[in-house]
Structure formats: C-alpha cells, structure tokens
Design a protein around this motif. Structure first.
Motif, PDB file in Angstrom:
ATOM      1  N   GLU A 193      63.574 115.590  22.688  1.00  0.00           N
ATOM      2  CA  GLU A 193      63.378 115.650  21.233  1.00  0.00           C
ATOM      3  C   GLU A 193      64.535 114.976  20.492  1.00  0.00           C
ATOM      4  N   MET A 194      65.763 115.217  20.964  1.00  0.00           N
ATOM      5  CA  MET A 194      66.917 114.580  20.337  1.00  0.00           C
ATOM      6  C   MET A 194      66.828 113.057  20.471  1.00  0.00           C
ATOM      7  N   VAL A 195      66.378 112.576  21.617  1.00  0.00           N
ATOM      8  CA  VAL A 195      66.242 111.122  21.812  1.00  0.00           C
ATOM      9  C   VAL A 195      65.218 110.550  20.848  1.00  0.00           C
ATOM     10  N   LYS A 196      64.089 111.256  20.673  1.00  0.00           N
ATOM     11  CA  LYS A 196      63.066 110.780  19.735  1.00  0.00           C
ATOM     12  C   LYS A 196      63.607 110.710  18.305  1.00  0.00           C
ATOM     13  N   GLU A 197      64.376 111.715  17.896  1.00  0.00           N
ATOM     14  CA  GLU A 197      64.963 111.702  16.555  1.00  0.00           C
ATOM     15  C   GLU A 197      65.930 110.529  16.384  1.00  0.00           C
ATOM     16  N   ILE A 198      66.751 110.287  17.414  1.00  0.00           N
ATOM     17  CA  ILE A 198      67.713 109.178  17.338  1.00  0.00           C
ATOM     18  C   ILE A 198      66.986 107.849  17.279  1.00  0.00           C
ATOM     19  N   GLU A 199      65.902 107.702  18.051  1.00  0.00           N
ATOM     20  CA  GLU A 199      65.140 106.458  18.029  1.00  0.00           C
ATOM     21  C   GLU A 199      64.507 106.229  16.653  1.00  0.00           C
ATOM     22  N   LYS A 200      64.014 107.301  16.025  1.00  0.00           N
ATOM     23  CA  LYS A 200      63.455 107.161  14.683  1.00  0.00           C
ATOM     24  C   LYS A 200      64.526 106.700  13.698  1.00  0.00           C
ATOM     25  N   GLU A 201      65.708 107.304  13.777  1.00  0.00           N
ATOM     26  CA  GLU A 201      66.799 106.920  12.881  1.00  0.00           C
ATOM     27  C   GLU A 201      67.196 105.458  13.106  1.00  0.00           C
ATOM     28  N   GLU A 202      67.300 105.047  14.351  1.00  0.00           N
ATOM     29  CA  GLU A 202      67.651 103.657  14.639  1.00  0.00           C
ATOM     30  C   GLU A 202      66.579 102.703  14.136  1.00  0.00           C
ATOM     31  N   LYS A 203      65.319 103.115  14.269  1.00  0.00           N
ATOM     32  CA  LYS A 203      64.226 102.276  13.774  1.00  0.00           C
ATOM     33  C   LYS A 203      64.319 102.106  12.255  1.00  0.00           C
ATOM     34  N   LYS A 204      64.612 103.207  11.555  1.00  0.00           N
ATOM     35  CA  LYS A 204      64.773 103.128  10.104  1.00  0.00           C
ATOM     36  C   LYS A 204      65.933 102.216   9.743  1.00  0.00           C
ATOM     37  N   LYS A 205      67.041 102.322  10.476  1.00  0.00           N
ATOM     38  CA  LYS A 205      68.205 101.478  10.204  1.00  0.00           C
ATOM     39  C   LYS A 205      67.867  99.999  10.414  1.00  0.00           C
ATOM     40  N   ARG A 206      67.098  99.697  11.472  1.00  0.00           N
ATOM     41  CA  ARG A 206      66.732  98.305  11.740  1.00  0.00           C
ATOM     42  C   ARG A 206      65.838  97.761  10.625  1.00  0.00           C
ATOM     43  N   LYS A 207      64.900  98.598  10.153  1.00  0.00           N
ATOM     44  CA  LYS A 207      64.051  98.160   9.055  1.00  0.00           C
ATOM     45  C   LYS A 207      64.868  97.909   7.787  1.00  0.00           C
ATOM     46  N   LEU A 208      65.821  98.811   7.499  1.00  0.00           N
ATOM     47  CA  LEU A 208      66.655  98.648   6.316  1.00  0.00           C
ATOM     48  C   LEU A 208      67.499  97.382   6.403  1.00  0.00           C
ATOM     49  N   LEU A 209      68.075  97.115   7.553  1.00  0.00           N
ATOM     50  CA  LEU A 209      68.866  95.904   7.739  1.00  0.00           C
ATOM     51  C   LEU A 209      68.003  94.653   7.596  1.00  0.00           C
ATOM     52  N   LYS A 210      66.796  94.716   8.116  1.00  0.00           N
ATOM     53  CA  LYS A 210      65.895  93.573   8.014  1.00  0.00           C
ATOM     54  C   LYS A 210      65.517  93.307   6.560  1.00  0.00           C
ATOM     55  N   ARG A 211      65.285  94.395   5.795  1.00  0.00           N
ATOM     56  CA  ARG A 211      64.938  94.244   4.375  1.00  0.00           C
ATOM     57  C   ARG A 211      66.114  93.654   3.589  1.00  0.00           C
ATOM     58  N   ARG A 212      67.299  94.137   3.838  1.00  0.00           N
ATOM     59  CA  ARG A 212      68.484  93.620   3.140  1.00  0.00           C
ATOM     60  C   ARG A 212      68.702  92.147   3.471  1.00  0.00           C
ATOM     61  N   LYS A 213      68.446  91.783   4.724  1.00  0.00           N
ATOM     62  CA  LYS A 213      68.633  90.390   5.119  1.00  0.00           C
ATOM     63  C   LYS A 213      67.658  89.483   4.392  1.00  0.00           C
ATOM     64  N   LYS A 214      66.420  89.936   4.255  1.00  0.00           N
ATOM     65  CA  LYS A 214      65.432  89.146   3.516  1.00  0.00           C
ATOM     66  C   LYS A 214      65.822  89.006   2.042  1.00  0.00           C
ATOM     67  N   GLU A 215      66.319  90.097   1.463  1.00  0.00           N
ATOM     68  CA  GLU A 215      66.724  90.040   0.051  1.00  0.00           C
ATOM     69  C   GLU A 215      67.879  89.070  -0.139  1.00  0.00           C
ATOM     70  N   GLU A 216      68.825  89.088   0.777  1.00  0.00           N
ATOM     71  CA  GLU A 216      69.955  88.152   0.660  1.00  0.00           C
ATOM     72  C   GLU A 216      69.484  86.712   0.813  1.00  0.00           C
ATOM     73  N   GLU A 217      68.556  86.468   1.703  1.00  0.00           N
ATOM     74  CA  GLU A 217      68.052  85.111   1.873  1.00  0.00           C
ATOM     75  C   GLU A 217      67.300  84.639   0.637  1.00  0.00           C
ATOM     76  N   SER A 218      66.514  85.555   0.063  1.00  0.00           N
ATOM     77  CA  SER A 218      65.774  85.170  -1.155  1.00  0.00           C
ATOM     78  C   SER A 218      66.742  84.884  -2.314  1.00  0.00           C
ATOM     79  N   ARG A 219      67.822  85.623  -2.437  1.00  0.00           N
ATOM     80  CA  ARG A 219      68.812  85.400  -3.502  1.00  0.00           C
ATOM     81  C   ARG A 219      69.530  84.073  -3.310  1.00  0.00           C
ATOM     82  N   SER A 220      69.794  83.731  -2.050  1.00  0.00           N
ATOM     83  CA  SER A 220      70.495  82.473  -1.798  1.00  0.00           C
ATOM     84  C   SER A 220      69.588  81.263  -2.025  1.00  0.00           C
ATOM     85  N   GLU A 221      68.291  81.427  -1.924  1.00  0.00           N
ATOM     86  CA  GLU A 221      67.361  80.307  -2.113  1.00  0.00           C
ATOM     87  C   GLU A 221      67.041  80.062  -3.584  1.00  0.00           C
TER      88      GLU A 221
END
Length: 229
Positions: A193-221
């Motif tokens: 159960e702890m592993v599943k919770e950690i994987e969910k948190e990491e997945k959320k972090k990856r999505k957040l990082l991906k969204r921020r990266k897209k926003e930065e790219e759009s601002r630079s363009e």
C-alpha cells in the motif's frame, strides 16, 4: 532245499515256454521270471508308386487346389518336361501379366541410365541445400558484430535496470522504516500500500513537471512570434 525248489520251478517254467515258443514271438525273460507280452501288429503296406513321377489329376475333385495353379504346373514342367503332360504354351504370361512384370522390374530394378539420372538429381539437390546453408552462415556472420553489440547493449541496460531497481527497493525500505518506525517485509500488504501511494505521488509530480515545462516552452515561443505579425 530252497535252492533246489527254485531250480525245479525254473526248469518247469522253461519247459512250458519251450512248448509254446513257436506260437509267439521271442519273449524276453527277466531274472525274476516275469514275462513281457509283445503285440504282433503288421501295418498295411502303403501302395505308393515310387517308380513313376507323380502327376496330379487336374480334373479330380480330390486334387488339392494348390496343385492346380500355374505356379505348380511350371514347377512340374520344369522338373519332368513333356512327361508332365503340361502344355508349355499355357505357362507363358499373358500380355497383361507381362506388362505388370515389366513395370515391377522397372520399379525395383531401374536401368543404368535412370540410376545415373537419379544420382545426378540427388547431387544437385544436395548442392543447392549446401549453398543455401553456406549463404545463411555468411549472412549471419556478417550480422555477427551488430548482433554482439546489440547483445552487449541489452546486457548493459539489464544491469542498469537491476541497479536502479535495487536502489529503488532500498529507498522504499528506508522510507517505510522512517514512516512506521520499524522494518517492513516487502511482501506485506502494508508495504505494498505504501508503494502504491508513493507511485501515485511520483506520477502527480511527473505530470506537474510536464505541465510546467509546456508552459515555459509556450512562454518562450510567444515573444519570438510577436515581431513577425
């Protein structure tokens, strides 16, 4: 006295046997004067004609069927000749039988030209198979450096994946010890159960990082596209 009595009885028995001797065949007399009877039997003599050769009567019903076949007649004619009474013209095979015999002989005993032709065909087939095998070996040998490099790359990736999995496992065990205050069995439901919770948190972090990266790219363009309009 006993010996004289035995001698007298033996002499009387001998006289008795001497009187009836011509009526029977010689009978063996044992030491104890026991008689063995021998049966007088004369079997009926076999009336066989041993002088002339045996020629069966083909019109008789008592003649066996195997003595009425062409094979038996051929043997009889070969043994006795014209004395067998067999017509030699009947012993030759018919055109149908002759064609069957010729076809069978060709199948089992081919001619020299056919045998040489068959050998040449087999040799050509073997040569083709050998050439195909040699081509396959040459092609595989040409691919060998690339295959070896691919195998080494896959081996390195596997080792790297195993190391990463080991580090991740140790990190999860350390986190479980820090969170619960004692070491957990990786197979326990609590640990899973702890592993599943950690994987969910990491997945959320990856999505957040991906969204921020897209926003930065759009601002630079956007500043680069403004002068063009």
């Amino acid at each position: 006295m006993a010996a004289s009595v035995l001698n007298r009885r033996a002499s009387q028995m001998w006289c008795l046997l001497k009187g009836i001797w011509p009526l029977y065949a010689p009978l063996p007399v044992s030491t104890c004067c026991n008689l063995i009877q021998v049966a007088n039997y004369n079997s009926r003599p076999l009336r066989l004609n041993m002088k002339d050769a045996y020629i069966p009567d083909w019109n008789s019903e008592r003649t066996p069927e195997w003595q009425k076949t062409d094979k038996f007649e051929r043997k009889l004619y070969g043994r006795l000749g014209s004395a067998s009474g067999v017509d030699p013209t009947r012993l030759w095979p018919s055109p149908e039988q002759l064609s069957e015999m010729v076809a069978e002989e060709r199948g089992w005993y081919p001619s020299l030209q056919e045998m040489q032709k068959n050998i040449a065909v087999k040799e050509r087939e073997l040569a083709k198979k050998r050439q195909a095998r040699e081509k396959l070996i040459a092609a595989n040998m040409a691919k060998m450096p690339m295959m070896v490099a691919e195998w080494r790359r896959e081996a390195r990736e596997l080792k790297q994946k195993q190391r990463e999995e080991k580090v991740r496992r140790e990190r999860l065990l350390a986190e479980a010890r820090e969170r619960f205050g004692y070491a957990l069995d990786p197979r326990s439901p609590k640990f899973q159960e702890m592993v599943k919770e950690i994987e969910k948190e990491e997945k959320k972090k990856r999505k957040l990082l991906k969204r921020r990266k897209k926003e930065e790219e759009s601002r630079s363009e956007t500043p680069a596209q403004a002068p063009a309009t």
